[in-house]
Design a protein around this motif. Structure first.
Motif, PDB file in Angstrom:
ATOM      1  N   ASN A 176       0.826  -1.208   0.000  1.00 40.54           N
ATOM      2  CA  ASN A 176       0.000   0.000   0.000  1.00 40.54           C
ATOM      3  C   ASN A 176       0.862   1.261   0.000  1.00 40.54           C
ATOM      4  N   ALA A 177       1.912   1.254   0.815  1.00 37.23           N
ATOM      5  CA  ALA A 177       2.773   2.435   0.910  1.00 37.23           C
ATOM      6  C   ALA A 177       3.321   2.803  -0.472  1.00 37.23           C
ATOM      7  N   ILE A 207      -0.110   9.991  -0.568  1.00 41.14           N
ATOM      8  CA  ILE A 207      -1.259  10.887  -0.642  1.00 41.14           C
ATOM      9  C   ILE A 207      -1.969  11.050   0.694  1.00 41.14           C
ATOM     10  N   ILE A 209      -4.460   9.778   4.057  1.00 43.33           N
ATOM     11  CA  ILE A 209      -5.843   9.328   4.202  1.00 43.33           C
ATOM     12  C   ILE A 209      -6.621  10.423   4.924  1.00 43.33           C
ATOM     13  N   VAL A 217     -10.493   2.376   7.416  1.00 42.47           N
ATOM     14  CA  VAL A 217      -9.644   1.724   6.409  1.00 42.47           C
ATOM     15  C   VAL A 217      -9.402   0.234   6.659  1.00 42.47           C
ATOM     16  N   ARG A 223     -12.752   1.575   0.696  1.00 38.04           N
ATOM     17  CA  ARG A 223     -11.734   2.296  -0.062  1.00 38.04           C
ATOM     18  C   ARG A 223     -12.018   3.772   0.074  1.00 38.04           C
ATOM     19  N   VAL A 224     -10.970   4.551   0.280  1.00 32.03           N
ATOM     20  CA  VAL A 224     -11.173   5.984   0.469  1.00 32.03           C
ATOM     21  C   VAL A 224     -11.813   6.576  -0.777  1.00 32.03           C
ATOM     22  N   SER A 229      -9.091   3.958  -6.496  1.00 30.30           N
ATOM     23  CA  SER A 229      -8.608   2.654  -6.105  1.00 30.30           C
ATOM     24  C   SER A 229      -8.880   1.634  -7.210  1.00 30.30           C
ATOM     25  N   GLY A 236      -9.863  -3.148  -1.564  1.00 30.62           N
ATOM     26  CA  GLY A 236     -10.383  -2.770  -0.258  1.00 30.62           C
ATOM     27  C   GLY A 236     -10.280  -3.892   0.760  1.00 30.62           C
ATOM     28  N   GLY A 238      -7.101  -5.492   1.443  1.00 25.71           N
ATOM     29  CA  GLY A 238      -5.731  -5.631   1.945  1.00 25.71           C
ATOM     30  C   GLY A 238      -5.599  -5.352   3.437  1.00 25.71           C
ATOM     31  N   LEU A 239      -6.145  -4.247   3.889  1.00 26.22           N
ATOM     32  CA  LEU A 239      -5.974  -3.879   5.293  1.00 26.22           C
ATOM     33  C   LEU A 239      -6.828  -4.740   6.228  1.00 26.22           C
ATOM     34  N   ALA A 240      -7.973  -5.212   5.719  1.00 21.14           N
ATOM     35  CA  ALA A 240      -8.792  -6.118   6.536  1.00 21.14           C
ATOM     36  C   ALA A 240      -7.991  -7.397   6.796  1.00 21.14           C
ATOM     37  N   SER A 263       1.361   8.548   5.336  1.00 18.87           N
ATOM     38  CA  SER A 263       0.703   7.682   6.316  1.00 18.87           C
ATOM     39  C   SER A 263       1.742   6.860   7.063  1.00 18.87           C
ATOM     40  N   PHE A 265       1.671   3.287   9.346  1.00 14.43           N
ATOM     41  CA  PHE A 265       0.974   2.144   9.931  1.00 14.43           C
ATOM     42  C   PHE A 265       1.917   1.483  10.930  1.00 14.43           C
TER      43      PHE A 265
END
Ligand code: ADP
Length: 286
Positions: A176-177, A207, A209, A217, A223-224, A229, A236, A238-240, A263, A265
């Motif tokens: 993601n980064a 960019i 969030i 997220v 997805r933002v 995306s 949407g 990946g983070l889950a 961002s 994490f």
């Protein structure tokens, strides 16, 4: 794009109403609804690219004698099908993460080895976008400013975790980064041990969030900016998946972000005292 905008707006109103509605429900009913929503979401997410491919195929048939159009629409077909493939891959990951619940393979793990693996798997994408991934051990709290050298003794950076799950988590964060950063930027990965905890921090100059999305997220399919995306193949999920993997390892994950700045994490894992936790598998001692 007008209809898309409208869909997003309507989606937000529905989201808000839904949030109020959820507050009024018992946990059990909430769970049932979430499960039903999940199935609805999955079918919707699968139907969209599948429908697009069918439409594009028709268009190609109609445009058979216009090579430029055929080339253009074929490209679109390729894009939609890779989106479909990516989505299925993610769903399988999520399914795996969830079905593994309770049977995770918890072992002492050398964190730096796992992190290096996770970075390695993202290196081609980083290179393609001229993004410099820097790994720091026990660096400052601002890994973007440190030299990027992994110095210090890494032999006691050990956690009890499922190595595969932890790798998936870090891999997704680094992915993601890279994905949400402009070219020629730095992604800093900082590993540190402090107060019986090991933290893995992934910092980007991307960019960012928006504040109102930060709390969401980690939700499945959130997805933002769905339009953006989608363009780049985001699902949407990946983070889950990442959150699930981290929790499985007994850890927590948090996010800090500011739009236009980047961002961060942070994964936090409990780390046993060094003498109780010599890795059983000595192939990890590299
Ligand atoms: P996706 O497949 O869409 O990237 P994720 O679950 O991985 O799904 O992320 C959910 C959303 O969170 C993304 O669509 C994106 O809007 C936002 N996001 C995740 N990571 C970052 C990041 N490093 N920088 C900016 N936005 C991010």
């Amino acid at each position: 794009s007008d209809t898309l905008y409208l869909r997003v707006r309507v989606g937000r109103v529905v989201d808000d109403l839904y949030a109020i509605y959820l507050k009024d429900m018992s946990d059990q009913r909430r769970f049932e609804t979430m499960r039903r929503d999940f199935v609805t979401n999955v079918s919707h997410e699968l139907k969209t690219p599948a429908g697009a491919i069918a439409l594009l195929a028709e268009t190609i048939t109609d445009a058979a004698d216009d090579p430029d159009a055929v080339r253009y629409f074929s490209g679109r077909v390729a894009k939609e099908s890779s989106r479909l493939t990516e989505l299925v891959r993610r769903l399988i990951d999520l399914q795996k993460a969830q079905s593994m619940e309770g049977v995770v393979d918890m072992k002492p793990v050398h964190v730096m080895d796992v992190v290096r693996d996770a970075i390695g798997e993202n290196q081609p994408q980083a290179d393609a976008r001229h993004i410099d991934i820097r790994l720091t051990l026990n660096g400052s709290n601002a890994p973007l400013e440190s030299a990027g050298a992994a110095d210090g003794d890494e032999s006691d950076i050990i956690v009890m975790a499922d190595a595969e799950s932890l790798k998936t988590a870090v891999k997704n964060l680094v992915e993601n980064a890279i994905h949400y950063s402009p070219e020629h930027t730095v992604v800093a990965v900082g590993v540190a041990r402090k107060d019986g905890k090991v933290t893995i921090r992934v910092v980007d100059q991307g960019i960012g969030i928006p504040a109102e999305s930060l709390g969401r997220v980690f939700e499945r399919f959130y997805r933002v900016d769905p339009a953006r995306s989608r363009e780049t193949g985001g699902s949407g999920l990946g983070l889950a998946i990442t959150k699930h993997c981290v929790q499985e390892c007994g850890g927590t994950i948090s996010v800090w972000s500011r739009e236009g700045e980047g961002s961060t994490f942070t994964i936090e894992l409990p780390s046993p005292p060094p003498d109780e936790s010599q890795p059983a598998d000595d192939s990890q001692d590299a």
